[in-house]
Design an enzyme around this catalytic site. Structure first.
Site, PDB file in Angstrom:
ATOM      1  CB  SER A 264       1.790   8.532  15.170  1.00  0.00           C
ATOM      2  OG  SER A 264       2.404   9.959  14.892  1.00  0.00           O
ATOM      3  CD  GLN A 286       2.274  12.975  16.872  1.00  0.00           C
ATOM      4  OE1 GLN A 286       2.280  11.858  16.350  1.00  0.00           O
ATOM      5  NE2 GLN A 286       1.768  13.944  16.258  1.00  0.00           N
ATOM      6  CG  HIS A 289      -1.874   9.138  15.647  1.00  0.00           C
ATOM      7  ND1 HIS A 289      -2.702   9.187  14.615  1.00  0.00           N
ATOM      8  CD2 HIS A 289      -1.332  10.283  15.684  1.00  0.00           C
ATOM      9  CE1 HIS A 289      -2.387  10.261  13.882  1.00  0.00           C
ATOM     10  NE2 HIS A 289      -1.541  11.059  14.562  1.00  0.00           N
ATOM     11  CD  GLU A 353       5.595   9.744  12.849  1.00  0.00           C
ATOM     12  OE1 GLU A 353       4.991   9.622  11.668  1.00  0.00           O
ATOM     13  OE2 GLU A 353       5.200   9.254  13.789  1.00  0.00           O
ATOM     14  CG  HIS A 354       6.226  13.743  13.998  1.00  0.00           C
ATOM     15  ND1 HIS A 354       5.306  12.823  14.425  1.00  0.00           N
ATOM     16  CD2 HIS A 354       5.807  14.337  12.793  1.00  0.00           C
ATOM     17  CE1 HIS A 354       4.454  12.643  13.430  1.00  0.00           C
ATOM     18  NE2 HIS A 354       4.783  13.308  12.239  1.00  0.00           N
ATOM     19  CG  ASP A 387       0.370  15.729  11.577  1.00  0.00           C
ATOM     20  OD1 ASP A 387       1.210  15.069  11.328  1.00  0.00           O
ATOM     21  OD2 ASP A 387      -0.055  15.667  12.716  1.00  0.00           O
ATOM     22  CD  GLU A 441      36.226  -8.061 -11.235  1.00  0.00           C
ATOM     23  OE1 GLU A 441      35.357  -8.466 -11.905  1.00  0.00           O
ATOM     24  OE2 GLU A 441      36.134  -7.179 -10.465  1.00  0.00           O
ATOM     25  CG  HIS A 446      33.020  -9.174 -18.265  1.00  0.00           C
ATOM     26  ND1 HIS A 446      32.588  -9.943 -18.134  1.00  0.00           N
ATOM     27  CD2 HIS A 446      32.344  -8.065 -17.427  1.00  0.00           C
ATOM     28  CE1 HIS A 446      31.438 -10.032 -17.135  1.00  0.00           C
ATOM     29  NE2 HIS A 446      31.039  -8.810 -17.002  1.00  0.00           N
TER      30      HIS A 446
END
Length: 455
Positions: A264, A286, A289, A353-354, A387, A441, A446
């Site tokens: 985190s 943070q 964690h 992340e934040h 959160d 092609e 096709h």
């Protein structure tokens, strides 16, 4: 904490080193206890990637037996085919015994999250064609999602909310929760009560790479030759340690995943108006964690000293102070930049992340931000509200992957397909273009599939 001044010659190398530490691909963010456990279980110092590969292969080949063995060896829990799933009556009992205030809080948060996740949900779009046909983009929910909920050092009923509710908003019918067999995991009464409150009846006592593999491949009980214990899911989401992240990477393609997450992270951008006490608290939130990365970026030098002093004071008050201090030493930084523009560029480089912008006129700085999992503006929007309660999911990209990845949302539980409805007139109008491209092609079949209809 590491001190960096971007005006010094080695600043960019220091920043690059910090960024590399957090990359999910590095495979190095594992505790010393984890390294010792690897040798104890496997008899050799395997890398995390090798550990995960072996576990996933064993679970795919031996099913439930492998999961039970790894659960005993890695988690110290002895389970059976009958006890690996949490009984419905235990979920109900946990809900009945739950603190009424806790349940009321869950319901308020549920309304916040569902309101936001429903508002952002994609819906079908139809484009009418001039000659009578139409084109449509359809959005359909996946059938079955697996939710990883950590449970090693803390209990996370919030992760149940932030993964299950976006899925519910999308219309996913079947949700599976896996949590390690620990007091903070699948034996945690608040977590079980949360599952029951959200209508989740499939909860399994397993964690780590073995849980990810079990959800990806499904589990049957070999002694009864094919008796289903766990049906495979379509997508696996949710946070976890390095081994969970690597396992999700390993099974991708068998199932979809949300991301390969690392530790985190938070970057706080502050100035002379920033409150040092609050900022230190945000950084510690943070770091606790563990591993967790906390970085302060400012062009106001006195803020660095003031925040560092607050960190020392507040650390002494925390229940996880030793782990938090270690995270600050390993993954924390106090960075002095030249000005607001350099702060924004650094934030984009780290693609955190934040990102908490708590300086003067934060909206102006937001316009310069291109890469962040979630952004929090102003002094009264700490990361903790994201959160727990605001509405967006707290499952977010880490390790600079916000350059290309996004946070989990209800739209991640949708699969989409296009629908083409043509009239004869529509086909006539595009036939020459299709025939030219097909012939260029060398795909004559096709071309024939169109020419036979319009000739």
């Amino acid at each position: 904490m590491l001190r960096i001044d971007t005006r010094t010659p080695d600043a960019q190398q220091q920043i690059a080193t910090l960024r590399a530490k957090l990359a999910p691909s590095s495979g190095d963010v594992v505790s010393e206890a984890g390294r010792k456990k690897t040798i104890e279980v496997f008899g050799e110092p395997l890398s995390p990637v090798e550990v995960v590969s072996r576990i996933c292969r064993d679970v795919r080949e031996r099913g439930l037996d492998a999961v039970l063995e790894y659960t005993a060896k890695l988690d110290g829990a002895t389970l059976t085919a009958e006890t690996i799933r949490v009984p419905q009556e235990e979920l109900e009992q946990a809900h009945r015994a739950a603190d009424p205030e806790f349940l009321a809080t869950l319901r308020r948060i549920r309304e916040n999250v569902l309101k936001f996740q429903t508002a952002i949900l994609h819906s079908d779009t139809t484009v009418a064609l001039e000659l009578g046909g139409w084109l449509r983009q359809r959005y359909l929910p996946i059938e079955r999602a697996g939710l990883c909920v950590p449970g090693g050092a803390a209990a996370y009923p919030s992760t149940v909310l932030m993964t299950a509710l976006p899925a519910r908003a999308a219309g996913v019918k079947e949700l599976v929760v896996v949590a390690p067999p620990t007091p903070f995991g699948s034996y945690n009464q608040d977590l079980l009560a949360t599952c029951h409150e959200l209508g989740i009846g499939e909860v399994y006592r397993m964690g780590g790479a073995q849980a990810v593999a079990a959800m990806a491949y499904g589990l049957s009980s070999p002694p009864r030759k094919g008796e289903r214990v766990l049906k495979a899911v379509d997508k696996i989401v949710g946070p976890g340690n390095l081994f969970v992240a690597l396992a999700k990477k390993h099974v991708f393609g068998e199932v979809d995943i949300d991301s390969i997450a690392g530790p985190s992270e938070v970057i706080v951008i502050g100035d002379e108006t920033t409150n040092p006490e609050w900022t230190a608290a945000d950084l510690l939130a943070q770091a606790e964690h563990s591993p967790g990365s906390s970085v302060l970026v400012t062009w106001h030098a006195p803020l660095l000293d003031a925040v560092e002093a607050q960190l020392t004071t507040q650390l002494a008050e925390l229940s996880r102070s030793d782990l938090t201090r270690h995270a600050l030493e390993e993954f924390g930084a106090l960075i002095l930049v030249r000005d607001r523009n350099e702060a924004a560029e650094l934030a984009n480089t780290l693609a955190t992340e934040h990102l908490h912008i708590t300086c003067k006129n934060p909206e102006d700085l937001l316009d310069k931000i291109r890469a962040a999992g979630a952004v929090f503006l102003g002094p009264y929007a700490p990361v903790a509200v994201g959160d727990y309660a605001a509405g967006p999911s707290h499952v977010l990209p880490t390790g600079a992957t916000a350059r290309f990845a996004s946070g989990l949302s209800s739209n991640d539980f949708l699969r989409t397909n296009s629908v083409i409805s043509y009239t004869r007139e529509n086909l006539d109008a595009v036939a020459d273009d299709v025939l030219l491209m097909a012939n260029k092609e060398g795909l004559t079949a096709h071309a024939a599939s169109v020419s036979r209809r319009v000739r």
